[in-house]
Design a protein around this motif. Structure first.
Motif, PDB file in Angstrom:
ATOM      1  N   ASP A 184      20.142  -5.544   4.134  1.00 37.93           N
ATOM      2  CA  ASP A 184      20.705  -4.745   5.219  1.00 37.93           C
ATOM      3  C   ASP A 184      19.648  -4.186   6.157  1.00 37.93           C
ATOM      4  OD1 ASP A 184      23.456  -4.931   4.676  1.00 37.93           O
ATOM      5  OD2 ASP A 184      23.239  -3.491   3.055  1.00 37.93           O
ATOM      6  N   ARG A 185      18.413  -3.986   5.628  1.00 37.91           N
ATOM      7  CA  ARG A 185      17.381  -3.432   6.494  1.00 37.91           C
ATOM      8  C   ARG A 185      16.000  -3.859   6.029  1.00 37.91           C
ATOM      9  NH1 ARG A 185      16.710   3.025   5.571  1.00 37.91           N
ATOM     10  NH2 ARG A 185      16.262   2.980   3.360  1.00 37.91           N
ATOM     11  N   GLY A 186      15.072  -3.870   6.985  1.00 43.08           N
ATOM     12  CA  GLY A 186      13.693  -4.248   6.685  1.00 43.08           C
ATOM     13  C   GLY A 186      12.747  -3.623   7.691  1.00 43.08           C
ATOM     14  N   LYS A 187      11.451  -3.654   7.350  1.00 44.76           N
ATOM     15  CA  LYS A 187      10.443  -3.165   8.293  1.00 44.76           C
ATOM     16  C   LYS A 187       9.115  -3.857   8.003  1.00 44.76           C
ATOM     17  CE  LYS A 187       9.509   1.306   6.026  1.00 44.76           C
ATOM     18  NZ  LYS A 187       9.414   2.745   6.320  1.00 44.76           N
ATOM     19  N   TYR A 188       8.199  -3.742   8.938  1.00 45.41           N
ATOM     20  CA  TYR A 188       6.918  -4.423   8.886  1.00 45.41           C
ATOM     21  C   TYR A 188       5.833  -3.428   9.284  1.00 45.41           C
ATOM     22  CZ  TYR A 188       3.506  -8.156   9.618  1.00 45.41           C
ATOM     23  OH  TYR A 188       2.405  -8.981   9.530  1.00 45.41           O
ATOM     24  N   GLN A 189       4.635  -3.616   8.727  1.00 45.44           N
ATOM     25  CA  GLN A 189       3.519  -2.763   9.127  1.00 45.44           C
ATOM     26  C   GLN A 189       2.259  -3.592   9.314  1.00 45.44           C
ATOM     27  OE1 GLN A 189       2.788   0.325   6.252  1.00 45.44           O
ATOM     28  NE2 GLN A 189       1.870  -1.044   4.749  1.00 45.44           N
ATOM     29  N   LEU A 190       1.411  -3.112  10.190  1.00 41.26           N
ATOM     30  CA  LEU A 190       0.095  -3.688  10.470  1.00 41.26           C
ATOM     31  C   LEU A 190      -0.933  -2.657  10.037  1.00 41.26           C
ATOM     32  CD1 LEU A 190      -1.698  -5.824  11.976  1.00 41.26           C
ATOM     33  CD2 LEU A 190      -1.494  -4.307  13.961  1.00 41.26           C
ATOM     34  N   CYS A 191      -1.923  -3.108   9.253  1.00 42.52           N
ATOM     35  CA  CYS A 191      -2.908  -2.157   8.716  1.00 42.52           C
ATOM     36  C   CYS A 191      -4.338  -2.647   8.898  1.00 42.52           C
ATOM     37  CB  CYS A 191      -2.671  -1.933   7.223  1.00 42.52           C
ATOM     38  SG  CYS A 191      -1.066  -1.235   6.829  1.00 42.52           S
ATOM     39  N   VAL A 192      -5.254  -1.685   8.965  1.00 45.46           N
ATOM     40  CA  VAL A 192      -6.691  -1.944   8.972  1.00 45.46           C
ATOM     41  C   VAL A 192      -7.224  -1.451   7.639  1.00 45.46           C
ATOM     42  CG1 VAL A 192      -8.895  -1.412  10.074  1.00 45.46           C
ATOM     43  CG2 VAL A 192      -6.838  -1.692  11.475  1.00 45.46           C
ATOM     44  N   ASP A 193      -7.913  -2.319   6.924  1.00 41.94           N
ATOM     45  CA  ASP A 193      -8.486  -1.990   5.622  1.00 41.94           C
ATOM     46  C   ASP A 193      -9.799  -1.245   5.851  1.00 41.94           C
ATOM     47  OD1 ASP A 193      -9.146  -1.823   2.977  1.00 41.94           O
ATOM     48  OD2 ASP A 193      -9.387  -3.969   2.665  1.00 41.94           O
ATOM     49  N   ASP A 194      -9.679   0.040   6.163  1.00 45.45           N
ATOM     50  CA  ASP A 194     -10.863   0.847   6.463  1.00 45.45           C
ATOM     51  C   ASP A 194     -11.147   1.819   5.321  1.00 45.45           C
ATOM     52  OD1 ASP A 194      -8.666   2.470   6.969  1.00 45.45           O
ATOM     53  OD2 ASP A 194      -9.047   2.639   9.104  1.00 45.45           O
ATOM     54  N   LEU A 195     -12.145   2.624   5.487  1.00 43.03           N
ATOM     55  CA  LEU A 195     -12.578   3.559   4.454  1.00 43.03           C
ATOM     56  C   LEU A 195     -11.464   4.541   4.106  1.00 43.03           C
ATOM     57  CD1 LEU A 195     -15.009   4.388   2.748  1.00 43.03           C
ATOM     58  CD2 LEU A 195     -15.684   5.931   4.588  1.00 43.03           C
ATOM     59  N   GLY A 196     -11.234   4.746   2.814  1.00 40.15           N
ATOM     60  CA  GLY A 196     -10.168   5.652   2.376  1.00 40.15           C
ATOM     61  C   GLY A 196      -8.822   4.979   2.485  1.00 40.15           C
ATOM     62  N   SER A 197      -7.802   5.769   2.820  1.00 42.82           N
ATOM     63  CA  SER A 197      -6.464   5.201   3.021  1.00 42.82           C
ATOM     64  C   SER A 197      -6.476   4.291   4.234  1.00 42.82           C
ATOM     65  CB  SER A 197      -5.445   6.317   3.247  1.00 42.82           C
ATOM     66  OG  SER A 197      -5.361   7.140   2.109  1.00 42.82           O
ATOM     67  N   ASP A 198      -5.801   3.152   4.112  1.00 41.90           N
ATOM     68  CA  ASP A 198      -5.760   2.219   5.235  1.00 41.90           C
ATOM     69  C   ASP A 198      -5.020   2.841   6.417  1.00 41.90           C
ATOM     70  OD1 ASP A 198      -7.037   0.519   3.532  1.00 41.90           O
ATOM     71  OD2 ASP A 198      -5.345  -0.820   3.227  1.00 41.90           O
ATOM     72  N   THR A 199      -5.462   2.514   7.625  1.00 42.96           N
ATOM     73  CA  THR A 199      -4.825   2.998   8.832  1.00 42.96           C
ATOM     74  C   THR A 199      -3.769   1.979   9.236  1.00 42.96           C
ATOM     75  OG1 THR A 199      -6.908   4.012   9.509  1.00 42.96           O
ATOM     76  CG2 THR A 199      -5.208   3.744  11.212  1.00 42.96           C
ATOM     77  N   CYS A 200      -2.499   2.427   9.367  1.00 38.41           N
ATOM     78  CA  CYS A 200      -1.396   1.502   9.629  1.00 38.41           C
ATOM     79  C   CYS A 200      -0.532   1.972  10.794  1.00 38.41           C
ATOM     80  CB  CYS A 200      -0.494   1.381   8.398  1.00 38.41           C
ATOM     81  SG  CYS A 200      -1.322   0.762   6.925  1.00 38.41           S
ATOM     82  N   ASP A 201       0.101   1.013  11.431  1.00 37.96           N
ATOM     83  CA  ASP A 201       1.161   1.270  12.392  1.00 37.96           C
ATOM     84  C   ASP A 201       2.398   0.618  11.781  1.00 37.96           C
ATOM     85  OD1 ASP A 201       2.714   1.916  14.572  1.00 37.96           O
ATOM     86  OD2 ASP A 201       1.835   0.399  15.908  1.00 37.96           O
ATOM     87  N   THR A 202       3.401   1.432  11.460  1.00 36.25           N
ATOM     88  CA  THR A 202       4.554   0.952  10.726  1.00 36.25           C
ATOM     89  C   THR A 202       5.802   0.977  11.604  1.00 36.25           C
ATOM     90  OG1 THR A 202       3.604   1.811   8.687  1.00 36.25           O
ATOM     91  CG2 THR A 202       5.935   1.273   8.643  1.00 36.25           C
ATOM     92  N   GLN A 203       6.515  -0.119  11.607  1.00 36.34           N
ATOM     93  CA  GLN A 203       7.765  -0.256  12.333  1.00 36.34           C
ATOM     94  C   GLN A 203       8.833   0.622  11.673  1.00 36.34           C
ATOM     95  OE1 GLN A 203       9.694  -4.060  11.579  1.00 36.34           O
ATOM     96  NE2 GLN A 203       9.907  -4.402  13.768  1.00 36.34           N
ATOM     97  N   SER A 204       9.711   1.186  12.467  1.00 38.15           N
ATOM     98  CA  SER A 204      10.841   1.919  11.894  1.00 38.15           C
ATOM     99  C   SER A 204      11.780   0.907  11.227  1.00 38.15           C
ATOM    100  CB  SER A 204      11.584   2.692  12.979  1.00 38.15           C
ATOM    101  OG  SER A 204      12.098   1.802  13.955  1.00 38.15           O
ATOM    102  N   TRP A 205      12.655   1.384  10.352  1.00 39.78           N
ATOM    103  CA  TRP A 205      13.616   0.491   9.714  1.00 39.78           C
ATOM    104  C   TRP A 205      14.434  -0.229  10.767  1.00 39.78           C
ATOM    105  CZ3 TRP A 205      13.403  -1.012   4.875  1.00 39.78           C
ATOM    106  CH2 TRP A 205      12.875  -0.175   3.892  1.00 39.78           C
ATOM    107  N   LYS A 206      14.602  -1.523  10.587  1.00 39.69           N
ATOM    108  CA  LYS A 206      15.476  -2.321  11.434  1.00 39.69           C
ATOM    109  C   LYS A 206      16.691  -2.684  10.600  1.00 39.69           C
ATOM    110  CE  LYS A 206      12.608  -2.072  14.730  1.00 39.69           C
ATOM    111  NZ  LYS A 206      12.838  -1.068  15.728  1.00 39.69           N
ATOM    112  N   TYR A 207      17.865  -2.633  11.223  1.00 35.28           N
ATOM    113  CA  TYR A 207      19.111  -2.836  10.491  1.00 35.28           C
ATOM    114  C   TYR A 207      19.808  -4.115  10.928  1.00 35.28           C
ATOM    115  CZ  TYR A 207      18.420   1.931   9.015  1.00 35.28           C
ATOM    116  OH  TYR A 207      17.888   3.072   8.450  1.00 35.28           O
ATOM    117  N   ARG A 208      20.450  -4.742   9.967  1.00 42.09           N
ATOM    118  CA  ARG A 208      21.215  -5.971  10.211  1.00 42.09           C
ATOM    119  C   ARG A 208      22.272  -5.737  11.257  1.00 42.09           C
ATOM    120  NH1 ARG A 208      22.045 -10.704   7.795  1.00 42.09           N
ATOM    121  NH2 ARG A 208      20.543 -10.207   6.199  1.00 42.09           N
TER     122      ARG A 208
END
Length: 146
Positions: free
Chosen positions: A122-146
């Motif tokens: 019913d729903r999904g999302k995608y994220q793009l991340c940079v594997d940097d020092l500490g927690s990875d820095t990401c830009d995450t898509q909001s939930w997309k619905y069918r």
């Protein structure tokens, strides 16, 4: 006066019939299955995803959330770039990188994310991340619905 009432009732009946047909057919959510939608994610100055998503109908693929596009490392700084997808009830998928480590350039993403126990999600999302020092820095898509 009667003519105005008749036209109003006819218009309301047509609207009600259209709404009933839409709901009987699964609502407007089902009408969007299989249609690609463009989107972009960006970690400023470091990474960018440009592509599209859709929901496969039941019986096509795994009825999942499909993402296709380019995962780009914008800076050769030693920090790798990757994308991940997710559907309701599951954790993030395995990382899929820019195919050239931490060098500048782009790789491709073309995956379907789905629920192994269902005929569609019913729903999904995608994220793009940079594997940097500490927690990875990401830009995450909001939930997309069918």
């Amino acid at each position: 006066m009667n003519a105005i009432l008749r036209r109003t009732c006819t218009a309301l009946s047509a609207t009600g019939l259209a709404m009933a047909l839409t709901l009987a057919g699964g609502g407007s959510a089902q009408a969007d299955e299989g249609v690609w939608h463009n989107f972009t994610l960006e970690v400023p100055g470091k990474a960018k995803f440009t592509g599209k998503y859709k929901f496969n109908p039941s019986g096509t693929g795994n009825g999942g959330y499909v993402v296709s596009g380019s995962v780009c490392d914008l800076k050769a700084d030693g920090d790798g770039v990757y994308g991940q997808g997710k559907v309701e009830g599951y954790d993030w998928s395995s990382k899929r990188g820019d195919a050239n480590g931490s060098k500048e350039g782009c790789g491709t993403e073309d995956r379907e994310f789905y629920d192994y126990q269902a005929i569609y999600v019913d729903r999904g999302k995608y994220q793009l991340c940079v594997d940097d020092l500490g927690s990875d820095t990401c830009d995450t898509q909001s939930w997309k619905y069918r």
